[in-house]
Scaffold this motif. Structure first.
Motif, PDB file in Angstrom:
ATOM      1  N   SER A 208       0.818  -1.206   0.000  1.00 59.32           N
ATOM      2  CA  SER A 208       0.000   0.000   0.000  1.00 59.32           C
ATOM      3  C   SER A 208       0.854   1.260   0.000  1.00 59.32           C
ATOM      4  O   SER A 208       2.027   1.256   0.399  1.00 59.32           O
ATOM      5  CB  SER A 208      -0.953   0.022   1.208  1.00 59.32           C
ATOM      6  OG  SER A 208      -0.225   0.070   2.419  1.00 59.32           O
ATOM      7  N   SER A 209       0.221   2.351  -0.450  1.00 57.72           N
ATOM      8  CA  SER A 209       0.840   3.661  -0.463  1.00 57.72           C
ATOM      9  C   SER A 209      -0.281   4.691  -0.485  1.00 57.72           C
ATOM     10  O   SER A 209      -1.466   4.326  -0.504  1.00 57.72           O
ATOM     11  CB  SER A 209       1.770   3.813  -1.669  1.00 57.72           C
ATOM     12  OG  SER A 209       2.481   5.037  -1.615  1.00 57.72           O
ATOM     13  N   CYS A 210       0.067   5.972  -0.501  1.00 56.21           N
ATOM     14  CA  CYS A 210      -0.960   7.004  -0.555  1.00 56.21           C
ATOM     15  C   CYS A 210      -0.395   8.288  -1.136  1.00 56.21           C
ATOM     16  O   CYS A 210       0.813   8.546  -1.073  1.00 56.21           O
ATOM     17  CB  CYS A 210      -1.557   7.271   0.836  1.00 56.21           C
ATOM     18  SG  CYS A 210      -0.483   8.221   1.939  1.00 56.21           S
ATOM     19  N   ILE A 211      -1.285   9.089  -1.716  1.00 57.70           N
ATOM     20  CA  ILE A 211      -0.958  10.447  -2.146  1.00 57.70           C
ATOM     21  C   ILE A 211      -2.123  11.337  -1.729  1.00 57.70           C
ATOM     22  O   ILE A 211      -3.248  11.134  -2.175  1.00 57.70           O
ATOM     23  CB  ILE A 211      -0.761  10.553  -3.673  1.00 57.70           C
ATOM     24  CG1 ILE A 211       0.230   9.514  -4.177  1.00 57.70           C
ATOM     25  CG2 ILE A 211      -0.288  11.960  -4.043  1.00 57.70           C
ATOM     26  CD1 ILE A 211       0.340   9.475  -5.701  1.00 57.70           C
ATOM     27  N   PHE A 212      -1.849  12.314  -0.881  1.00 62.01           N
ATOM     28  CA  PHE A 212      -2.859  13.276  -0.464  1.00 62.01           C
ATOM     29  C   PHE A 212      -2.364  14.687  -0.787  1.00 62.01           C
ATOM     30  O   PHE A 212      -1.173  14.984  -0.665  1.00 62.01           O
ATOM     31  CB  PHE A 212      -3.155  13.157   1.029  1.00 62.01           C
ATOM     32  CG  PHE A 212      -3.725  11.828   1.437  1.00 62.01           C
ATOM     33  CD1 PHE A 212      -4.769  11.256   0.727  1.00 62.01           C
ATOM     34  CD2 PHE A 212      -3.217  11.134   2.526  1.00 62.01           C
ATOM     35  CE1 PHE A 212      -5.297  10.022   1.093  1.00 62.01           C
ATOM     36  CE2 PHE A 212      -3.735   9.907   2.906  1.00 62.01           C
ATOM     37  CZ  PHE A 212      -4.784   9.348   2.184  1.00 62.01           C
ATOM     38  N   GLY A 213      -3.295  15.537  -1.217  1.00 68.21           N
ATOM     39  CA  GLY A 213      -2.925  16.901  -1.527  1.00 68.21           C
ATOM     40  C   GLY A 213      -2.097  17.050  -2.782  1.00 68.21           C
ATOM     41  O   GLY A 213      -1.352  18.031  -2.917  1.00 68.21           O
ATOM     42  N   SER A 214      -2.196  16.095  -3.706  1.00 69.32           N
ATOM     43  CA  SER A 214      -1.459  16.129  -4.980  1.00 69.32           C
ATOM     44  C   SER A 214       0.035  16.334  -4.762  1.00 69.32           C
ATOM     45  O   SER A 214       0.698  17.039  -5.521  1.00 69.32           O
ATOM     46  CB  SER A 214      -2.004  17.248  -5.887  1.00 69.32           C
ATOM     47  OG  SER A 214      -3.352  17.034  -6.202  1.00 69.32           O
ATOM     48  N   SER A 215       0.583  15.695  -3.729  1.00 67.79           N
ATOM     49  CA  SER A 215       1.986  15.908  -3.380  1.00 67.79           C
ATOM     50  C   SER A 215       2.953  15.101  -4.227  1.00 67.79           C
ATOM     51  O   SER A 215       4.160  15.357  -4.195  1.00 67.79           O
ATOM     52  CB  SER A 215       2.207  15.559  -1.899  1.00 67.79           C
ATOM     53  OG  SER A 215       1.837  14.214  -1.646  1.00 67.79           O
ATOM     54  N   ASP A 216       2.438  14.120  -4.992  1.00 72.72           N
ATOM     55  CA  ASP A 216       3.315  13.265  -5.782  1.00 72.72           C
ATOM     56  C   ASP A 216       2.647  12.825  -7.070  1.00 72.72           C
ATOM     57  O   ASP A 216       1.416  12.876  -7.204  1.00 72.72           O
ATOM     58  CB  ASP A 216       3.706  12.008  -4.988  1.00 72.72           C
ATOM     59  CG  ASP A 216       4.973  12.195  -4.187  1.00 72.72           C
ATOM     60  OD1 ASP A 216       5.973  12.650  -4.765  1.00 72.72           O
ATOM     61  OD2 ASP A 216       4.966  11.877  -2.986  1.00 72.72           O
ATOM     62  N   PHE A 217       3.464  12.356  -7.994  1.00 76.98           N
ATOM     63  CA  PHE A 217       2.969  11.674  -9.169  1.00 76.98           C
ATOM     64  C   PHE A 217       2.658  10.219  -8.793  1.00 76.98           C
ATOM     65  O   PHE A 217       3.184   9.705  -7.808  1.00 76.98           O
ATOM     66  CB  PHE A 217       4.006  11.703 -10.300  1.00 76.98           C
ATOM     67  CG  PHE A 217       4.341  13.086 -10.785  1.00 76.98           C
ATOM     68  CD1 PHE A 217       3.523  13.739 -11.689  1.00 76.98           C
ATOM     69  CD2 PHE A 217       5.479  13.741 -10.326  1.00 76.98           C
ATOM     70  CE1 PHE A 217       3.822  15.016 -12.132  1.00 76.98           C
ATOM     71  CE2 PHE A 217       5.795  15.016 -10.755  1.00 76.98           C
ATOM     72  CZ  PHE A 217       4.966  15.662 -11.664  1.00 76.98           C
ATOM     73  N   LEU A 218       1.818   9.583  -9.569  1.00 75.76           N
ATOM     74  CA  LEU A 218       1.505   8.172  -9.329  1.00 75.76           C
ATOM     75  C   LEU A 218       2.588   7.312  -9.979  1.00 75.76           C
ATOM     76  O   LEU A 218       2.802   7.397 -11.192  1.00 75.76           O
ATOM     77  CB  LEU A 218       0.137   7.821  -9.912  1.00 75.76           C
ATOM     78  CG  LEU A 218      -0.320   6.381  -9.690  1.00 75.76           C
ATOM     79  CD1 LEU A 218      -0.575   6.127  -8.207  1.00 75.76           C
ATOM     80  CD2 LEU A 218      -1.576   6.075 -10.494  1.00 75.76           C
ATOM     81  N   ARG A 219       3.255   6.508  -9.204  1.00 72.34           N
ATOM     82  CA  ARG A 219       4.342   5.673  -9.704  1.00 72.34           C
ATOM     83  C   ARG A 219       3.915   4.212  -9.614  1.00 72.34           C
ATOM     84  O   ARG A 219       3.749   3.661  -8.530  1.00 72.34           O
ATOM     85  CB  ARG A 219       5.614   5.940  -8.912  1.00 72.34           C
ATOM     86  CG  ARG A 219       5.868   7.436  -8.754  1.00 72.34           C
ATOM     87  CD  ARG A 219       7.220   7.768  -8.202  1.00 72.34           C
ATOM     88  NE  ARG A 219       7.294   9.176  -7.795  1.00 72.34           N
ATOM     89  CZ  ARG A 219       7.437  10.192  -8.626  1.00 72.34           C
ATOM     90  NH1 ARG A 219       7.527   9.950  -9.922  1.00 72.34           N
ATOM     91  NH2 ARG A 219       7.492  11.436  -8.180  1.00 72.34           N
ATOM     92  N   ARG A 220       3.753   3.589 -10.756  1.00 72.86           N
ATOM     93  CA  ARG A 220       3.257   2.219 -10.807  1.00 72.86           C
ATOM     94  C   ARG A 220       4.387   1.219 -10.535  1.00 72.86           C
ATOM     95  O   ARG A 220       5.515   1.421 -10.985  1.00 72.86           O
ATOM     96  CB  ARG A 220       2.657   1.929 -12.178  1.00 72.86           C
ATOM     97  CG  ARG A 220       1.642   2.958 -12.651  1.00 72.86           C
ATOM     98  CD  ARG A 220       1.043   2.543 -13.978  1.00 72.86           C
ATOM     99  NE  ARG A 220       0.237   3.615 -14.583  1.00 72.86           N
ATOM    100  CZ  ARG A 220      -0.510   3.461 -15.655  1.00 72.86           C
ATOM    101  NH1 ARG A 220      -0.556   2.278 -16.265  1.00 72.86           N
ATOM    102  NH2 ARG A 220      -1.207   4.477 -16.132  1.00 72.86           N
ATOM    103  N   PRO A 221       4.101   0.129  -9.801  1.00 71.98           N
ATOM    104  CA  PRO A 221       5.104  -0.930  -9.634  1.00 71.98           C
ATOM    105  C   PRO A 221       5.556  -1.454 -10.995  1.00 71.98           C
ATOM    106  O   PRO A 221       4.769  -1.504 -11.947  1.00 71.98           O
ATOM    107  CB  PRO A 221       4.348  -2.000  -8.843  1.00 71.98           C
ATOM    108  CG  PRO A 221       3.261  -1.261  -8.139  1.00 71.98           C
ATOM    109  CD  PRO A 221       2.862  -0.153  -9.066  1.00 71.98           C
ATOM    110  N   THR A 222       6.804  -1.828 -11.096  1.00 72.21           N
ATOM    111  CA  THR A 222       7.358  -2.348 -12.343  1.00 72.21           C
ATOM    112  C   THR A 222       6.813  -3.744 -12.595  1.00 72.21           C
ATOM    113  O   THR A 222       7.183  -4.703 -11.901  1.00 72.21           O
ATOM    114  CB  THR A 222       8.891  -2.371 -12.279  1.00 72.21           C
ATOM    115  OG1 THR A 222       9.369  -1.068 -11.934  1.00 72.21           O
ATOM    116  CG2 THR A 222       9.483  -2.794 -13.618  1.00 72.21           C
ATOM    117  N   ARG A 223       5.939  -3.877 -13.565  1.00 75.61           N
ATOM    118  CA  ARG A 223       5.253  -5.151 -13.818  1.00 75.61           C
ATOM    119  C   ARG A 223       6.229  -6.297 -14.088  1.00 75.61           C
ATOM    120  O   ARG A 223       6.010  -7.435 -13.661  1.00 75.61           O
ATOM    121  CB  ARG A 223       4.310  -5.009 -15.021  1.00 75.61           C
ATOM    122  CG  ARG A 223       2.964  -4.385 -14.692  1.00 75.61           C
ATOM    123  CD  ARG A 223       2.055  -4.413 -15.905  1.00 75.61           C
ATOM    124  NE  ARG A 223       0.712  -3.987 -15.573  1.00 75.61           N
ATOM    125  CZ  ARG A 223      -0.252  -4.804 -15.145  1.00 75.61           C
ATOM    126  NH1 ARG A 223       0.017  -6.088 -14.973  1.00 75.61           N
ATOM    127  NH2 ARG A 223      -1.451  -4.348 -14.860  1.00 75.61           N
TER     128      ARG A 223
END
Length: 460
Positions: A208-223
């Motif tokens: 799990s992870s989280c982004i609140f307040g648009s503080s980060d880009f979404l980084r997808r796990p390397t498939r």
């Protein structure tokens, strides 16, 4: 007794150094004399530059550095009475520590000896010597009689007596977030859709992870690094608020039919429990056992990281192989709690008065404070691997309660929470694995946060 924590904003120093104005009033000098004067200025500049470099490398005392140090109200001399050296009680010389602008940080990952494949993994059938007891959680608080100004809080209103008793590894009911308000009152926050709750209740292993307040880009796990077993059996959950989801959508990140973006199952959190986004982020970071009640294992990574290692290999290496129930990396640079306190103030990571209040409180607690012990437990904190055992769950609740009560800088409260838990339960071990930070760097790729403007710091 009501909580001692005051809601205090975080900030960073956004000021820029003033410009240097040089004057040129020597234009009437003869060429030879002008050249000689300029040469002297060049030599003075070179000597000064060499002196600054020498001072930085060998930590020579400078008046400017002393002035900066004197502005830190929470010094290891006047607040802790330790002079910065917990073992001897003497103030260390400048040579014993690097200036705050000099870092020994290494970004290089180190070799991690994972097993060759997930097929070779064997989950331990025995629970080793993990401490066994039963935990319950305060799920609702009623309005006390005569308290017309009662304000429901997500973390509840834990008294100091309740806080002290909660550190005992025993059958108990304790505060651990998600405290509902009295009937008819508004929600205390972190509201989730029922379909998301149903999905989360089925998870046995979680990343799990989280982004609140648009503080980060979404980084997808390397498939390519995630095996088919993990893709089918591990829940990858990313918690977002509506603001962040809107930002991601505008950047072309669109949910598929399953509610996923890549491997991440997107879970929208409404009615955030804190105005401080960093404090809100501690809810999924510490309380995975509350959010995923059926889970046996969980892996947390900050949103600034992209996972590029199979979760099952991580569990085997950091937990199963050495019989641990909680794994977190050491800090890459600082290995003393007092240095972490000073660094947070030097860089204006949090309101100085709030940090003072927190550590004055900690200093008064004899159950953890020991002047002859080197308090080296400073975590990096962005990557946590957990077995959801009673002791691991208790530690997570206790750590969250410190963040809820005091500052949201969780690295400041880690050592206190861990040492107090250990000393109050001498016969009940907690199997903690603090691994090398370079190993953390081998698990995931690190990025910078999205650039955001934060309030300018208040001079204290």
């Amino acid at each position: 007794m009501a909580s001692l924590r005051q809601t205090l904003p975080e900030y960073r120093d956004t000021s820029t150094p003033g410009s240097i104005i040089r004057s040129s009033n020597d234009l009437k000098f003869r060429r030879g004399r002008k050249f000689g004067r300029v040469s002297k200025l060049v030599w003075v500049f070179l000597v000064a530059l060499l002196f600054v470099i020498y001072s930085s490398m060998f930590h020579v005392d400078l008046p400017l550095y002393d002035k900066l140090e004197s502005r830190i109200s929470l010094s290891t001399t006047d607040i802790f009475g330790l002079g910065g050296n917990v073992q001897s009680g003497k103030k260390p010389s400048r040579k014993q520590r690097a200036p705050f602008f000099f870092s020994n940080r290494s970004d290089s990952p180190c070799e991690v000896a994972f097993v060759e494949s997930v097929d070779d993994l064997v989950e331990p059938k025995e629970t080793m010597n993990f401490t066994q007891f039963s935990l319950g959680y305060v799920d609702r608080e009623e309005k006390p009689n005569g308290h017309d100004t009662f304000e429901p809080r997500f973390g509840g209103h834990q008294t100091l007596d309740e806080r002290e008793k909660s550190f005992s590894a025993r059958n108990q009911t304790l505060h651990c977030g998600f405290v509902n308000a009295p009937e008819g009152s508004p929600s205390t926050g972190f509201d989730l859709d029922e379909k998301d709750k149903e999905y989360m209740n089925t998870c046995l292993i979680v990343v799990s992870s989280c982004i609140f307040g648009s503080s980060d880009f979404l980084r997808r796990p390397t498939r390519q690094k995630i095996g088919e077993y993990s893709k089918s059996n591990v829940c990858f959950v990313m918690f977002l608020d509506e603001e962040t989801m809107s930002m991601l959508s505008s950047e072309g990140q669109v949910l598929d039919d399953r509610g996923n973006i890549g491997l991440w199952r997107i879970v929208i959190v409404r009615n955030l429990p804190y105005t401080d986004m960093r404090r809100t982020g501690k809810v999924p970071k510490f309380l995975s056992h509350r959010l995923f009640p059926s889970a046996r294992y969980s892996i947390w990574l900050d949103s600034k990281m992209r996972l590029r290692t199979d979760p099952m290999l991580i569990l085997e290496y950091f937990l199963w192989r050495n019989g641990s129930e909680y794994a977190i990396s050491n800090h890459y640079d600082r290995h003393c709690v007092w240095e972490e306190v000073l660094q947070n103030k030097r860089l204006n990571k949090y309101n100085h008065s709030a940090i003072d209040e927190q550590f004055l409180f900690y200093q008064s607690d004899a159950s953890w404070f020991d002047p002859v012990t080197n308090l080296t437990d400073v975590p990096e904190g962005s990557f946590i691997v957990r077995a959801h055992t009673p002791m691991s769950n208790l530690f997570s609740c206790l750590w969250f309660n410190e963040v809820d009560r005091f500052t949201s800088r969780d690295q400041l409260s880690f050592a206190y929470t861990y040492l107090k838990l250990r000393r109050m339960n001498p016969g009940e071990p907690f199997f903690l694995n603090m691994f090398k930070d370079c190993e953390r760097r081998a698990l995931a790729k690190l990025f910078r946060h999205r650039a955001t403007e934060l309030p300018s710091p208040t001079v204290l």
